[in-house]
Design a protein around this motif. Structure first.
Motif, PDB file in Angstrom:
ATOM      1  N   ILE A  99       0.858  -1.190   0.000  1.00 53.74           N
ATOM      2  CA  ILE A  99       0.000   0.000   0.000  1.00 53.74           C
ATOM      3  C   ILE A  99       0.889   1.233   0.000  1.00 53.74           C
ATOM      4  CG2 ILE A  99      -1.778   1.290   1.269  1.00 53.74           C
ATOM      5  CD1 ILE A  99      -2.397  -1.430   2.704  1.00 53.74           C
ATOM      6  N   TYR A 100       0.598   2.176  -0.875  1.00 55.61           N
ATOM      7  CA  TYR A 100       1.288   3.459  -0.783  1.00 55.61           C
ATOM      8  C   TYR A 100       0.270   4.587  -0.806  1.00 55.61           C
ATOM      9  CZ  TYR A 100       0.960   4.081  -5.897  1.00 55.61           C
ATOM     10  OH  TYR A 100       0.520   4.230  -7.183  1.00 55.61           O
ATOM     11  N   THR A 101       0.567   5.626  -0.059  1.00 60.65           N
ATOM     12  CA  THR A 101      -0.308   6.788  -0.001  1.00 60.65           C
ATOM     13  C   THR A 101       0.513   8.055  -0.126  1.00 60.65           C
ATOM     14  OG1 THR A 101      -0.175   6.918   2.401  1.00 60.65           O
ATOM     15  CG2 THR A 101      -1.984   5.650   1.495  1.00 60.65           C
ATOM     16  N   GLY A 102      -0.050   9.036  -0.761  1.00 63.96           N
ATOM     17  CA  GLY A 102       0.592  10.333  -0.911  1.00 63.96           C
ATOM     18  C   GLY A 102      -0.452  11.426  -0.910  1.00 63.96           C
ATOM     19  N   ALA A 103      -0.019  12.646  -1.145  1.00 67.88           N
ATOM     20  CA  ALA A 103      -0.926  13.794  -1.118  1.00 67.88           C
ATOM     21  C   ALA A 103      -2.007  13.688  -2.185  1.00 67.88           C
ATOM     22  CB  ALA A 103      -0.129  15.074  -1.280  1.00 67.88           C
ATOM     23  N   ASN A 104      -1.657  13.153  -3.361  1.00 64.23           N
ATOM     24  CA  ASN A 104      -2.600  13.134  -4.477  1.00 64.23           C
ATOM     25  C   ASN A 104      -2.947  11.741  -4.986  1.00 64.23           C
ATOM     26  OD1 ASN A 104      -2.682  16.001  -4.611  1.00 64.23           O
ATOM     27  ND2 ASN A 104      -0.678  15.939  -5.602  1.00 64.23           N
ATOM     28  N   SER A 105      -2.409  10.702  -4.353  1.00 58.52           N
ATOM     29  CA  SER A 105      -2.673   9.365  -4.865  1.00 58.52           C
ATOM     30  C   SER A 105      -2.503   8.320  -3.771  1.00 58.52           C
ATOM     31  CB  SER A 105      -1.716   9.046  -6.021  1.00 58.52           C
ATOM     32  OG  SER A 105      -0.385   9.025  -5.558  1.00 58.52           O
ATOM     33  N   SER A 106      -3.132   7.186  -3.985  1.00 59.66           N
ATOM     34  CA  SER A 106      -2.917   6.031  -3.127  1.00 59.66           C
ATOM     35  C   SER A 106      -3.301   4.792  -3.925  1.00 59.66           C
ATOM     36  CB  SER A 106      -3.723   6.115  -1.840  1.00 59.66           C
ATOM     37  OG  SER A 106      -5.097   6.022  -2.128  1.00 59.66           O
ATOM     38  N   GLU A 107      -2.695   3.683  -3.549  1.00 61.37           N
ATOM     39  CA  GLU A 107      -3.007   2.430  -4.228  1.00 61.37           C
ATOM     40  C   GLU A 107      -2.722   1.269  -3.289  1.00 61.37           C
ATOM     41  OE1 GLU A 107      -2.178  -0.007  -8.357  1.00 61.37           O
ATOM     42  OE2 GLU A 107      -1.506   2.053  -8.177  1.00 61.37           O
ATOM     43  N   ARG A 108      -3.510   0.221  -3.436  1.00 62.06           N
ATOM     44  CA  ARG A 108      -3.316  -1.034  -2.695  1.00 62.06           C
ATOM     45  C   ARG A 108      -3.150  -2.131  -3.737  1.00 62.06           C
ATOM     46  NH1 ARG A 108      -5.481  -3.486   2.383  1.00 62.06           N
ATOM     47  NH2 ARG A 108      -5.721  -5.679   1.932  1.00 62.06           N
ATOM     48  N   VAL A 109      -2.017  -2.826  -3.674  1.00 62.66           N
ATOM     49  CA  VAL A 109      -1.723  -3.899  -4.612  1.00 62.66           C
ATOM     50  C   VAL A 109      -1.594  -5.191  -3.820  1.00 62.66           C
ATOM     51  CG1 VAL A 109      -0.087  -4.760  -6.319  1.00 62.66           C
ATOM     52  CG2 VAL A 109      -0.496  -2.297  -6.132  1.00 62.66           C
ATOM     53  N   ARG A 110      -2.328  -6.209  -4.203  1.00 67.67           N
ATOM     54  CA  ARG A 110      -2.276  -7.506  -3.527  1.00 67.67           C
ATOM     55  C   ARG A 110      -1.923  -8.564  -4.566  1.00 67.67           C
ATOM     56  NH1 ARG A 110      -5.562  -9.573   0.982  1.00 67.67           N
ATOM     57  NH2 ARG A 110      -5.361 -11.828   0.932  1.00 67.67           N
ATOM     58  N   ILE A 111      -0.876  -9.331  -4.287  1.00 69.58           N
ATOM     59  CA  ILE A 111      -0.554 -10.447  -5.163  1.00 69.58           C
ATOM     60  C   ILE A 111      -0.415 -11.703  -4.312  1.00 69.58           C
ATOM     61  CG2 ILE A 111       0.530  -9.004  -6.917  1.00 69.58           C
ATOM     62  CD1 ILE A 111       3.225 -10.107  -5.969  1.00 69.58           C
ATOM     63  N   SER A 112      -0.789 -12.836  -4.899  1.00 66.15           N
ATOM     64  CA  SER A 112      -0.722 -14.109  -4.187  1.00 66.15           C
ATOM     65  C   SER A 112      -0.235 -15.200  -5.121  1.00 66.15           C
ATOM     66  CB  SER A 112      -2.105 -14.517  -3.667  1.00 66.15           C
ATOM     67  OG  SER A 112      -2.569 -13.626  -2.702  1.00 66.15           O
ATOM     68  N   ASP A 113       0.615 -16.074  -4.594  1.00 68.72           N
ATOM     69  CA  ASP A 113       0.967 -17.320  -5.259  1.00 68.72           C
ATOM     70  C   ASP A 113      -0.056 -18.321  -4.747  1.00 68.72           C
ATOM     71  OD1 ASP A 113       1.950 -19.644  -6.205  1.00 68.72           O
ATOM     72  OD2 ASP A 113       3.912 -19.488  -5.276  1.00 68.72           O
ATOM     73  N   THR A 114      -1.013 -18.659  -5.573  1.00 69.63           N
ATOM     74  CA  THR A 114      -2.219 -19.340  -5.108  1.00 69.63           C
ATOM     75  C   THR A 114      -2.201 -20.857  -5.181  1.00 69.63           C
ATOM     76  OG1 THR A 114      -3.231 -19.132  -7.290  1.00 69.63           O
ATOM     77  CG2 THR A 114      -3.660 -17.369  -5.704  1.00 69.63           C
ATOM     78  N   ASN A 115      -1.147 -21.470  -5.723  1.00 73.44           N
ATOM     79  CA  ASN A 115      -1.248 -22.918  -5.916  1.00 73.44           C
ATOM     80  C   ASN A 115      -0.935 -23.743  -4.674  1.00 73.44           C
ATOM     81  OD1 ASN A 115       1.526 -23.008  -5.768  1.00 73.44           O
ATOM     82  ND2 ASN A 115       1.835 -23.470  -7.917  1.00 73.44           N
ATOM     83  N   GLY A 116      -0.290 -23.176  -3.661  1.00 73.93           N
ATOM     84  CA  GLY A 116      -0.035 -23.890  -2.414  1.00 73.93           C
ATOM     85  C   GLY A 116       0.908 -25.063  -2.538  1.00 73.93           C
ATOM     86  N   SER A 117       1.644 -25.128  -3.637  1.00 72.41           N
ATOM     87  CA  SER A 117       2.477 -26.299  -3.909  1.00 72.41           C
ATOM     88  C   SER A 117       3.957 -26.116  -3.645  1.00 72.41           C
ATOM     89  CB  SER A 117       2.303 -26.724  -5.371  1.00 72.41           C
ATOM     90  OG  SER A 117       0.963 -27.060  -5.609  1.00 72.41           O
ATOM     91  N   GLY A 118       4.398 -24.922  -3.299  1.00 77.74           N
ATOM     92  CA  GLY A 118       5.795 -24.708  -2.987  1.00 77.74           C
ATOM     93  C   GLY A 118       6.711 -24.705  -4.182  1.00 77.74           C
ATOM     94  N   ASN A 119       6.196 -24.350  -5.363  1.00 76.82           N
ATOM     95  CA  ASN A 119       7.037 -24.435  -6.547  1.00 76.82           C
ATOM     96  C   ASN A 119       6.904 -23.251  -7.496  1.00 76.82           C
ATOM     97  OD1 ASN A 119       4.483 -24.861  -7.478  1.00 76.82           O
ATOM     98  ND2 ASN A 119       4.935 -26.721  -8.601  1.00 76.82           N
ATOM     99  N   SER A 120       6.412 -22.120  -7.035  1.00 77.87           N
ATOM    100  CA  SER A 120       6.201 -21.023  -7.982  1.00 77.87           C
ATOM    101  C   SER A 120       6.231 -19.676  -7.279  1.00 77.87           C
ATOM    102  CB  SER A 120       4.853 -21.201  -8.691  1.00 77.87           C
ATOM    103  OG  SER A 120       3.798 -21.102  -7.756  1.00 77.87           O
ATOM    104  N   CYS A 121       6.118 -18.612  -8.095  1.00 76.71           N
ATOM    105  CA  CYS A 121       6.073 -17.232  -7.608  1.00 76.71           C
ATOM    106  C   CYS A 121       5.000 -16.474  -8.373  1.00 76.71           C
ATOM    107  CB  CYS A 121       7.420 -16.535  -7.841  1.00 76.71           C
ATOM    108  SG  CYS A 121       8.790 -17.252  -6.913  1.00 76.71           S
TER     109      CYS A 121
END
Length: 83
Positions: A18-40
């Motif tokens: 998450i970043y916030t500033g005087a004129n902007s803000s954004e929330r970025v969420r990423i997930s490695d969803t396979n649960g297998s321990g072999n990826s990014c």
């Protein structure tokens, strides 16, 4: 930003940026969803200079599960420095 799942435990690796500033803000969420321990999962984005940044990284139990191992780094955009 890149988040990797290093264990075959059925959990997902998640990063929330998450970043916030005087004129902007954004929330970025990423997930490695396979649960297998072999990826990014990777996502590129630009952060305007001078913004406050919050990073949370956690393991999560499924798409809507809790994130008990969340860790914050950097100043909180609302309350200031961590810790």
């Amino acid at each position: 930003m890149t988040v990797c799942d290093n264990r075959a435990d059925g959990m997902r690796a998640t990063a929330i940026f998450i970043y916030t500033g005087a004129n902007s803000s954004e929330r970025v969420r990423i997930s490695d969803t396979n649960g297998s321990g072999n990826s990014c999962a990777t996502q590129d984005f630009s952060i305007p200079e001078g913004n406050r940044v919050l990073l949370e990284v956690c393991v999560q139990n499924g798409a809507n599960g809790t994130a008990p191992a969340a860790r914050k780094a950097g100043p909180d955009p609302v309350t200031g420095p961590v810790g």
